[in-house]
Design an enzyme around this catalytic site. Structure first.
Site, PDB file in Angstrom:
ATOM      1  N   LYS A 153      81.860  19.868  69.514  1.00 44.29           N
ATOM      2  CA  LYS A 153      82.156  19.833  70.957  1.00 44.29           C
ATOM      3  C   LYS A 153      82.356  18.380  71.409  1.00 44.29           C
ATOM      4  O   LYS A 153      83.254  18.083  72.194  1.00 44.29           O
ATOM      5  CB  LYS A 153      81.030  20.521  71.749  1.00 44.29           C
ATOM      6  CG  LYS A 153      81.017  22.036  71.547  1.00 44.29           C
ATOM      7  CD  LYS A 153      79.773  22.731  72.090  1.00 44.29           C
ATOM      8  CE  LYS A 153      79.771  24.205  71.673  1.00 44.29           C
ATOM      9  NZ  LYS A 153      78.594  24.966  72.106  1.00 44.29           N
ATOM     10  N   GLN A 157      72.598  23.955  74.326  1.00 46.33           N
ATOM     11  CA  GLN A 157      72.951  24.699  73.112  1.00 46.33           C
ATOM     12  C   GLN A 157      71.856  25.714  72.771  1.00 46.33           C
ATOM     13  O   GLN A 157      70.673  25.382  72.735  1.00 46.33           O
ATOM     14  CB  GLN A 157      73.167  23.707  71.946  1.00 46.33           C
ATOM     15  CG  GLN A 157      73.693  24.347  70.676  1.00 46.33           C
ATOM     16  CD  GLN A 157      75.117  24.907  70.801  1.00 46.33           C
ATOM     17  OE1 GLN A 157      75.919  24.440  71.592  1.00 46.33           O
ATOM     18  NE2 GLN A 157      75.422  25.921  70.020  1.00 46.33           N
ATOM     19  N   ASP A 164      79.110  26.836  80.482  1.00 44.54           N
ATOM     20  CA  ASP A 164      78.960  27.952  79.547  1.00 44.54           C
ATOM     21  C   ASP A 164      79.060  29.296  80.259  1.00 44.54           C
ATOM     22  O   ASP A 164      79.179  30.340  79.600  1.00 44.54           O
ATOM     23  CB  ASP A 164      77.578  27.881  78.877  1.00 44.54           C
ATOM     24  CG  ASP A 164      77.650  27.383  77.454  1.00 44.54           C
ATOM     25  OD1 ASP A 164      78.642  27.674  76.777  1.00 44.54           O
ATOM     26  OD2 ASP A 164      76.698  26.699  77.032  1.00 44.54           O
TER      27      ASP A 164
HETATM   28  N1  GUN Z   1      75.087  29.148  70.811  1.00 38.61           N
HETATM   29  C1  GUN Z   1      76.011  29.968  70.234  1.00 38.61           C
HETATM   30  N2  GUN Z   1      77.111  30.051  71.008  1.00 38.61           N
HETATM   31  C2  GUN Z   1      76.887  29.277  72.085  1.00 38.61           C
HETATM   32  C3  GUN Z   1      77.664  28.958  73.236  1.00 38.61           C
HETATM   33  O1  GUN Z   1      78.795  29.424  73.436  1.00 38.61           O
HETATM   34  N3  GUN Z   1      77.074  28.111  74.123  1.00 38.61           N
HETATM   35  C4  GUN Z   1      75.825  27.617  73.939  1.00 38.61           C
HETATM   36  N4  GUN Z   1      75.331  26.805  74.869  1.00 38.61           N
HETATM   37  N5  GUN Z   1      75.080  27.884  72.884  1.00 38.61           N
HETATM   38  C5  GUN Z   1      75.620  28.716  71.964  1.00 38.61           C
END
Ligand code: GUN
Length: 292
Positions: free
Chosen positions: A56, A100, A123
């Site tokens: 990211k 995350q 998110d």
């Molecule tokens: N863990 C697995 N997929 C995601 C996601 O799309 N966003 C976040 N913040 N954590 C994750």
């Protein structure tokens, strides 16, 4: 149709989205002086989460988004985590906050997510944004299903009136995916670990979305000819990654299918970038309809 043309090129699509985001980032900077900023929070040292956050950040670098990394020890207290989120909520140079998942079990992920101010919730996990999604007002929505919708549009797949089957009912993928398909007038079935006779449902799917984390759950005899398949599953085994779909055999029947890796993953990250720009534009007063 050649075999290659039916494989959805997630990386190519992500690249196209990134080009657009880069252009928008430059435009926003020129017109308002605002440089979009994303803060990521990673608690603990889970290798997969580490890798996702790193990807990211790299994507942010490519498009000119400022990305700030908050790596916290697994032993951090819940209050310390909330205090960090609250401080990021107040920052004018941070427009998106990404916590995350998963978090260590002593932390309350729901409360932490709900502490992120909804306008910075890139998110789309805050109940305000989930509620908006359910009533058909999609702005900041979960990135994986949003990326899948984008791919369906790009590949010209009709959604309205189609049988869409979502396997997996997580808050991150399955539930928001079902809502987005329903918003586009698909007939949606949601299957999960308690579903009796999964094949009965998957066989009927015109569009099949799978997000369970069970390696090769979907076999060739479980789908119909011409199905469009998105595989959001990832299982790591002996340094190799596998999806939830037995790609080699199922792809022979599909009209369109995502590979793993190189399918849904890159689209998810590209979508996150678009959300950071939406949040930064909202901050800059360029788009006020995020929250009226
Ligand atoms: N863990 C697995 N997929 C995601 C996601 O799309 N966003 C976040 N913040 N954590 C994750």
């Amino acid at each position: 149709m050649t075999d290659e043309s039916k494989i959805i090129d997630g990386r190519g699509l992500a690249k196209k989205i990134e080009e657009r985001v880069k252009y928008e980032v430059e435009g926003l900077k020129k017109s308002t002086g605002v440089v979009p900023g994303l803060a990521t929070i990673l608690v603990g040292d889970d290798p997969a989460s580490n890798m996702y956050v790193r990807l990211k950040h790299k994507a942010c670098d490519r498009v000119g988004i400022n990305a700030e990394d908050h790596k916290l020890d697994a032993s951090i207290s819940h209050q310390e985590l909330l205090a960090l989120i609250e401080s990021l909520n107040l920052r004018e140079d941070i427009h998106g906050i990404l916590l995350q998942l998963p978090l260590p079990s002593h932390l309350d992920a729901q409360e932490a997510m709900q502490t992120i101010i909804p306008t910075k919730d890139v998110d789309g996990f805050h109940p305000c944004n989930v509620g908006k999604l359910l009533i058909g007002d999609e702005q900041l929505v979960p990135c994986t299903p949003a990326g899948i919708i984008k791919a369906l549009e790009e590949y010209g797949v009709e959604i309205e009136g189609k049988n869409a089957v979502v396997v997996g009912h997580s808050n991150v993928v399955g539930k928001p995916m079902a809502a987005m398909l329903l918003n586009r007038n698909a007939t949606v079935s949601i299957c999960h670990v308690y579903t009796d006779d999964l094949k009965r449902y998957t066989k009927e799917a015109d569009i099949l979305i799978v997000a369970t984390g069970v390696k090769h759950l979907i076999k060739a005899d479980m789908v119909k000819d011409g199905v469009v398949i998105f595989d959001a599953g990832i299982t790591e085994e002996d340094g190799k990654v596998y999806g939830d779909v037995d790609f080699e055999n199922v792809s022979k029947k599909a009209s369109l299918i995502t590979p793993v890796p190189g399918g849904v993953g890159p689209m998810t990250i590209a979508t996150l970038l678009t959300h950071v720009v939406i949040a930064a534009k909202h901050f800059a007063g360029q788009r006020t309809h995020l929250y009226k």
